[in-house]
Design an enzyme around this catalytic site. Structure first.
Site, PDB file in Angstrom:
ATOM      1  N   TYR A  55       0.838  -1.194   0.000  1.00 52.42           N
ATOM      2  CA  TYR A  55       0.000   0.000   0.000  1.00 52.42           C
ATOM      3  C   TYR A  55       0.878   1.250   0.000  1.00 52.42           C
ATOM      4  O   TYR A  55       1.458   1.631   1.023  1.00 52.42           O
ATOM      5  CB  TYR A  55      -0.919   0.021   1.219  1.00 52.42           C
ATOM      6  CG  TYR A  55      -2.014  -1.011   1.194  1.00 52.42           C
ATOM      7  CD1 TYR A  55      -2.286  -1.761   0.056  1.00 52.42           C
ATOM      8  CD2 TYR A  55      -2.798  -1.231   2.322  1.00 52.42           C
ATOM      9  CE1 TYR A  55      -3.297  -2.703   0.035  1.00 52.42           C
ATOM     10  CE2 TYR A  55      -3.816  -2.170   2.313  1.00 52.42           C
ATOM     11  CZ  TYR A  55      -4.062  -2.903   1.172  1.00 52.42           C
ATOM     12  OH  TYR A  55      -5.068  -3.838   1.163  1.00 52.42           O
ATOM     13  N   PRO A 210     -16.507  -1.839   2.115  1.00 52.79           N
ATOM     14  CA  PRO A 210     -17.892  -1.895   2.608  1.00 52.79           C
ATOM     15  C   PRO A 210     -18.781  -0.781   2.085  1.00 52.79           C
ATOM     16  O   PRO A 210     -20.010  -0.889   2.180  1.00 52.79           O
ATOM     17  CB  PRO A 210     -17.719  -1.799   4.133  1.00 52.79           C
ATOM     18  CG  PRO A 210     -16.435  -1.043   4.318  1.00 52.79           C
ATOM     19  CD  PRO A 210     -15.548  -1.523   3.202  1.00 52.79           C
ATOM     20  N   LEU A 211     -18.184   0.264   1.524  1.00 55.55           N
ATOM     21  CA  LEU A 211     -18.969   1.397   1.008  1.00 55.55           C
ATOM     22  C   LEU A 211     -18.932   1.470  -0.515  1.00 55.55           C
ATOM     23  O   LEU A 211     -19.268   2.490  -1.096  1.00 55.55           O
ATOM     24  CB  LEU A 211     -18.461   2.708   1.616  1.00 55.55           C
ATOM     25  CG  LEU A 211     -18.450   2.758   3.144  1.00 55.55           C
ATOM     26  CD1 LEU A 211     -17.862   4.069   3.641  1.00 55.55           C
ATOM     27  CD2 LEU A 211     -19.861   2.554   3.713  1.00 55.55           C
ATOM     28  N   ARG A 213     -16.445   1.596  -2.603  1.00 53.90           N
ATOM     29  CA  ARG A 213     -15.496   2.667  -2.946  1.00 53.90           C
ATOM     30  C   ARG A 213     -16.098   4.070  -2.818  1.00 53.90           C
ATOM     31  O   ARG A 213     -15.748   4.992  -3.554  1.00 53.90           O
ATOM     32  CB  ARG A 213     -14.933   2.457  -4.352  1.00 53.90           C
ATOM     33  CG  ARG A 213     -13.913   1.335  -4.456  1.00 53.90           C
ATOM     34  CD  ARG A 213     -13.059   1.498  -5.709  1.00 53.90           C
ATOM     35  NE  ARG A 213     -12.051   0.467  -5.822  1.00 53.90           N
ATOM     36  CZ  ARG A 213     -10.850   0.501  -5.261  1.00 53.90           C
ATOM     37  NH1 ARG A 213     -10.523   1.534  -4.496  1.00 53.90           N
ATOM     38  NH2 ARG A 213      -9.994  -0.476  -5.423  1.00 53.90           N
ATOM     39  N   GLY A 214     -17.014   4.231  -1.896  1.00 53.78           N
ATOM     40  CA  GLY A 214     -17.563   5.554  -1.616  1.00 53.78           C
ATOM     41  C   GLY A 214     -18.936   5.805  -2.192  1.00 53.78           C
ATOM     42  O   GLY A 214     -19.600   6.778  -1.811  1.00 53.78           O
TER      43      GLY A 214
END
Length: 315
Positions: A55, A210-211, A213-214
């Site tokens: 990352y 979980p979103l 990617r927004g």
């Protein structure tokens, strides 16, 4: 914050996905600034922090682990850290969207683990995951490599990301898997087919993305654009904003009834699915830490879950 079990490891019901400080969301966040947010997360009751060996970006490929090392070294035994290796980015081909290079050979994994330990400023890693399946390495061989590291105490538990049941079953037979890390949200539910295997073998699920990617934050409008090194555009685009407009509208309506944000509802939906699933949203600011922590207080009714199911299943 409430706790959950990933295998036999207790963690906060919501973990912190740290990737966005360093990768796939534009420029790097200053290490001191990011470390301050992570320490604020600890103060608020977050105990589970997720990172990865790769990352970073072309200027600092391993930036993220350095952040966690700085932030958590003084509270190391109070938290659970998950990192991973097995894939790197070929920045020489494209510095903004580099293709993946797969390598889970014994030599590479051992090198990555030693580097991760150094950057994380620790002598053990709670969860070390195979980030992607390396076609050159059989699951039994991958499991044996991790078994060696567990026996040496450098890794406490291991897991696999992006693998099918056959791979997981073969690997688990050699060295028991504690967690899988797979994408999961209201829209992307492709990995639910693994649930019987996970329950059969008492394996936890770390739910990244979980979103979506927004998109599920409900904060983006049509016409939004992202920088070339910000990968959210693959999910947050005009096509998806139109496709899932009814779902986003329902989340806003439901949020008004429950005094909750769409983000909190998206996380609560995951928490309502299975008790061994832990979402790891990205959080770069204290207000997001506070907002997300409140998701554990939300209960969704059967009718609400059914409505979300219908609206999120559009093609």
């Amino acid at each position: 914050m409430e706790k959950r079990m990933l295998g036999n490891v207790e963690v906060s019901a919501i973990g912190m996905g740290c990737m966005g400080f360093s990768h796939a969301e534009g420029s790097l966040t200053d290490i001191d600034t990011a470390a301050k947010v992570i320490r604020e997360a600890v103060d608020l009751g977050y105990t589970f922090f997720n990172t990865g060996w790769n990352y970073g970006n072309v200027s600092d490929p391993h930036h993220n682990e350095k952040i966690l090392g700085k932030a958590l070294r003084d509270v190391r035994h109070q938290v659970v850290i998950s990192s991973k290796c097995g894939v790197s980015f070929d920045y020489a081909v494209n510095p903004d969207r580099p293709p993946l290079l797969y390598d889970f050979s014994r030599e590479t994994v051992r090198k990555c683990v030693e580097e991760s330990l150094q950057r994380l400023q620790t002598d053990y890693i709670d969860f070390y995951l195979q980030a992607r399946i390396d076609p050159k390495t059989a699951p039994e061989e991958a499991a044996e490599i991790m078994s060696e590291l567990i026996r040496e105490g450098k890794v406490l538990h291991w897991g696999v990301s992006k693998a099918d049941e056959d791979y997981l079953r073969r690997a688990n037979a050699v060295c028991p898997i504690t967690v899988v890390e797979n994408n999961y949200n209201m829209i992307n539910r492709s990995h639910e087919k693994l649930i019987p295997f996970l329950e059969e073998n008492h394996i936890g699920w770390v739910a990244h993305g979980p979103l979506f990617r927004g998109l599920l934050t409900g904060t983006f409008q049509k016409g939004v654009t992202f920088a070339p090194d910000d990968w959210r555009g693959g999910s947050v685009n005009d096509e998806n904003l139109e496709r899932y407009a009814p779902l986003l509208g329902y989340l806003r309506e439901l949020g008004a009834e429950k005094n909750a944000t769409p983000v909190q509802l998206a996380l609560a939906w995951i928490l309502n699915q299975k008790p061994y699933i832990v979402p790891i949203p990205g959080m770069k600011k204290r207000e997001r830490l506070v907002e997300n922590a409140k998701a554990v207080e939300i209960t969704l009714t059967e009718n609400e879950l059914k409505q979300i199911e219908e609206l999120s299943s559009v093609k």
